[in-house]
Write a protein that holds these residues in place. Structure first.
Motif, PDB file in Angstrom:
ATOM      1  N   ARG A 155       6.199  -8.666  15.990  1.00  0.00           N
ATOM      2  CA  ARG A 155       5.656  -7.332  16.268  1.00  0.00           C
ATOM      3  C   ARG A 155       4.933  -6.775  15.052  1.00  0.00           C
ATOM      4  O   ARG A 155       4.072  -5.915  15.172  1.00  0.00           O
ATOM      5  N   ARG A 156       5.290  -7.264  13.875  1.00  0.00           N
ATOM      6  CA  ARG A 156       4.690  -6.765  12.633  1.00  0.00           C
ATOM      7  C   ARG A 156       3.357  -7.479  12.404  1.00  0.00           C
ATOM      8  O   ARG A 156       3.271  -8.702  12.438  1.00  0.00           O
ATOM      9  N   ILE A 157       2.334  -6.665  12.153  1.00  0.00           N
ATOM     10  CA  ILE A 157       0.978  -7.201  11.948  1.00  0.00           C
ATOM     11  C   ILE A 157       0.525  -6.876  10.536  1.00  0.00           C
ATOM     12  O   ILE A 157       0.776  -5.788  10.016  1.00  0.00           O
ATOM     13  N   SER A 158      -0.129  -7.839   9.909  1.00  0.00           N
ATOM     14  CA  SER A 158      -0.737  -7.582   8.608  1.00  0.00           C
ATOM     15  C   SER A 158      -2.238  -7.801   8.736  1.00  0.00           C
ATOM     16  O   SER A 158      -2.715  -8.555   9.579  1.00  0.00           O
ATOM     17  N   LEU A 159      -2.965  -7.112   7.877  1.00  0.00           N
ATOM     18  CA  LEU A 159      -4.424  -7.158   7.883  1.00  0.00           C
ATOM     19  C   LEU A 159      -4.916  -7.756   6.579  1.00  0.00           C
ATOM     20  O   LEU A 159      -4.454  -7.360   5.502  1.00  0.00           O
ATOM     21  N   ARG A 183      -6.250 -10.094  11.752  1.00  0.00           N
ATOM     22  CA  ARG A 183      -4.874  -9.667  12.018  1.00  0.00           C
ATOM     23  C   ARG A 183      -3.991 -10.914  11.984  1.00  0.00           C
ATOM     24  O   ARG A 183      -4.354 -11.941  12.533  1.00  0.00           O
ATOM     25  N   HIS A 184      -2.831 -10.774  11.366  1.00  0.00           N
ATOM     26  CA  HIS A 184      -1.863 -11.863  11.306  1.00  0.00           C
ATOM     27  C   HIS A 184      -0.505 -11.330  11.747  1.00  0.00           C
ATOM     28  O   HIS A 184      -0.096 -10.252  11.301  1.00  0.00           O
ATOM     29  N   HIS A 185       0.173 -12.091  12.601  1.00  0.00           N
ATOM     30  CA  HIS A 185       1.528 -11.716  13.015  1.00  0.00           C
ATOM     31  C   HIS A 185       2.525 -12.275  12.015  1.00  0.00           C
ATOM     32  O   HIS A 185       2.409 -13.421  11.586  1.00  0.00           O
ATOM     33  N   ARG A 206      -4.791  -6.175  -2.564  1.00  0.00           N
ATOM     34  CA  ARG A 206      -4.745  -7.553  -3.089  1.00  0.00           C
ATOM     35  C   ARG A 206      -4.705  -7.542  -4.618  1.00  0.00           C
ATOM     36  O   ARG A 206      -3.959  -8.290  -5.229  1.00  0.00           O
ATOM     37  N   ALA A 207      -5.490  -6.654  -5.227  1.00  0.00           N
ATOM     38  CA  ALA A 207      -5.521  -6.574  -6.694  1.00  0.00           C
ATOM     39  C   ALA A 207      -4.182  -6.124  -7.262  1.00  0.00           C
ATOM     40  O   ALA A 207      -3.831  -6.490  -8.383  1.00  0.00           O
ATOM     41  N   SER A 208      -3.430  -5.344  -6.474  1.00  0.00           N
ATOM     42  CA  SER A 208      -2.126  -4.878  -6.958  1.00  0.00           C
ATOM     43  C   SER A 208      -0.998  -5.827  -6.584  1.00  0.00           C
ATOM     44  O   SER A 208       0.169  -5.519  -6.810  1.00  0.00           O
ATOM     45  N   GLY A 209      -1.337  -6.966  -6.001  1.00  0.00           N
ATOM     46  CA  GLY A 209      -0.334  -7.985  -5.721  1.00  0.00           C
ATOM     47  C   GLY A 209       0.110  -8.100  -4.282  1.00  0.00           C
ATOM     48  O   GLY A 209       0.874  -8.993  -3.935  1.00  0.00           O
ATOM     49  N   ALA A 210      -0.356  -7.213  -3.409  1.00  0.00           N
ATOM     50  CA  ALA A 210      -0.005  -7.301  -1.992  1.00  0.00           C
ATOM     51  C   ALA A 210      -0.988  -8.245  -1.301  1.00  0.00           C
ATOM     52  O   ALA A 210      -2.191  -8.136  -1.499  1.00  0.00           O
ATOM     53  N   ALA A 211      -0.471  -9.155  -0.517  1.00  0.00           N
ATOM     54  CA  ALA A 211      -1.342 -10.097   0.171  1.00  0.00           C
ATOM     55  C   ALA A 211      -2.137  -9.426   1.292  1.00  0.00           C
ATOM     56  O   ALA A 211      -3.235  -9.859   1.620  1.00  0.00           O
ATOM     57  N   ALA A 212      -1.551  -8.359   1.869  1.00  0.00           N
ATOM     58  CA  ALA A 212      -2.177  -7.708   3.009  1.00  0.00           C
ATOM     59  C   ALA A 212      -1.616  -6.295   3.146  1.00  0.00           C
ATOM     60  O   ALA A 212      -0.716  -5.902   2.412  1.00  0.00           O
ATOM     61  N   LEU A 213      -2.170  -5.559   4.099  1.00  0.00           N
ATOM     62  CA  LEU A 213      -1.652  -4.243   4.466  1.00  0.00           C
ATOM     63  C   LEU A 213      -1.317  -4.258   5.950  1.00  0.00           C
ATOM     64  O   LEU A 213      -1.982  -4.946   6.729  1.00  0.00           O
ATOM     65  N   THR A 214      -0.338  -3.492   6.342  1.00  0.00           N
ATOM     66  CA  THR A 214      -0.090  -3.288   7.767  1.00  0.00           C
ATOM     67  C   THR A 214      -1.045  -2.208   8.251  1.00  0.00           C
ATOM     68  O   THR A 214      -1.581  -1.431   7.445  1.00  0.00           O
ATOM     69  N   PRO A 215      -1.275  -2.121   9.555  1.00  0.00           N
ATOM     70  CA  PRO A 215      -2.104  -1.017  10.052  1.00  0.00           C
ATOM     71  C   PRO A 215      -1.546   0.352   9.652  1.00  0.00           C
ATOM     72  O   PRO A 215      -2.315   1.258   9.330  1.00  0.00           O
ATOM     73  N   GLY A 216      -0.236   0.501   9.633  1.00  0.00           N
ATOM     74  CA  GLY A 216       0.362   1.778   9.218  1.00  0.00           C
ATOM     75  C   GLY A 216       0.077   2.103   7.765  1.00  0.00           C
ATOM     76  O   GLY A 216      -0.199   3.262   7.421  1.00  0.00           O
ATOM     77  N   GLU A 217       0.155   1.083   6.905  1.00  0.00           N
ATOM     78  CA  GLU A 217      -0.151   1.305   5.485  1.00  0.00           C
ATOM     79  C   GLU A 217      -1.621   1.674   5.312  1.00  0.00           C
ATOM     80  O   GLU A 217      -1.957   2.563   4.526  1.00  0.00           O
ATOM     81  N   LEU A 218      -2.491   1.002   6.066  1.00  0.00           N
ATOM     82  CA  LEU A 218      -3.915   1.312   5.992  1.00  0.00           C
ATOM     83  C   LEU A 218      -4.173   2.745   6.469  1.00  0.00           C
ATOM     84  O   LEU A 218      -4.924   3.487   5.836  1.00  0.00           O
ATOM     85  N   ALA A 219      -3.518   3.137   7.548  1.00  0.00           N
ATOM     86  CA  ALA A 219      -3.663   4.503   8.052  1.00  0.00           C
ATOM     87  C   ALA A 219      -3.242   5.516   7.002  1.00  0.00           C
ATOM     88  O   ALA A 219      -3.899   6.544   6.818  1.00  0.00           O
ATOM     89  N   GLN A 220      -2.157   5.209   6.301  1.00  0.00           N
ATOM     90  CA  GLN A 220      -1.667   6.129   5.271  1.00  0.00           C
ATOM     91  C   GLN A 220      -2.659   6.235   4.114  1.00  0.00           C
ATOM     92  O   GLN A 220      -2.960   7.329   3.644  1.00  0.00           O
TER      93      GLN A 220
END
Length: 167
Positions: A102-106, A94-96, A56-70
């Motif tokens: 199919r894409r989920i954001s956290l 979780r938000h669709h 959020r601080a870097s400007g992204a509103a959310a992360l996907t589960p894959g991004e979080l895993a990475q």
């Protein structure tokens, strides 16, 4: 610290500083573990929430589960377990995606922010108060050192000597 010609600290003093940094890191991890346990959380839960705050601080509103895993270097199944736990605790939603269901954001909930401030706010205030004992030049030096040390540690590989960085 013992200084030598030119006013530079000796190698042993520099090693002592690195050891102090290691002790600080250990103390920080222990504090985080105690803070997490006091709220029924795991260290990985706090790391996930921290990743969402950083996104959020870097400007992204959310992360996907894959991004979080990475970011957390977790397997997809471990990430699912982690996210399920944080959703159940009311810390993550979780938000669709509206265009691709199919894409989920956290995203982190306000409840999680309130909990984080309760857990870490007093410590942060104490650290800021501690810095009042240092003048602006010293604070700038400490900041520069911590940024450079973080960069070295971030790029380090176990068993390899990372390149030193000047800041």
């Amino acid at each position: 610290m013992t200084t030598h010609i030119g006013g530079r600290p000796s190698t042993s003093d520099r090693l002592e500083l690195v050891q102090r940094l290691q002790r600080l890191t250990t103390a920080t991890l222990h504090f985080s573990d105690r803070a997490a346990a006091s709220r029924g959380l795991h260290r990985s839960d706090l790391q996930a929430l921290q990743a969402l705050v950083a996104a959020r601080a870097s400007g992204a509103a959310a992360l996907t589960p894959g991004e979080l895993a990475q970011v957390l270097v977790l397997s997809p199944s471990a990430t699912t377990t982690l996210v399920d736990r944080l959703v159940r605790a009311g810390h993550v939603e979780r938000h669709h995606d509206q265009d691709d269901r199919r894409r989920i954001s956290l995203t982190m909930t306000e409840h999680a922010g309130t909990e984080a401030r309760a857990m870490f706010g007093p410590m942060a205030a104490s650290m800021v108060e501690l810095l009042d004992d240092f003048d602006d030049a010293e604070v700038a030096t400490i900041s520069r050192f911590l940024a450079a040390a973080t960069k070295v540690i971030t790029h380090a590989q176990p068993g390899e000597t990372p390149p030193a960085t000047g800041g």
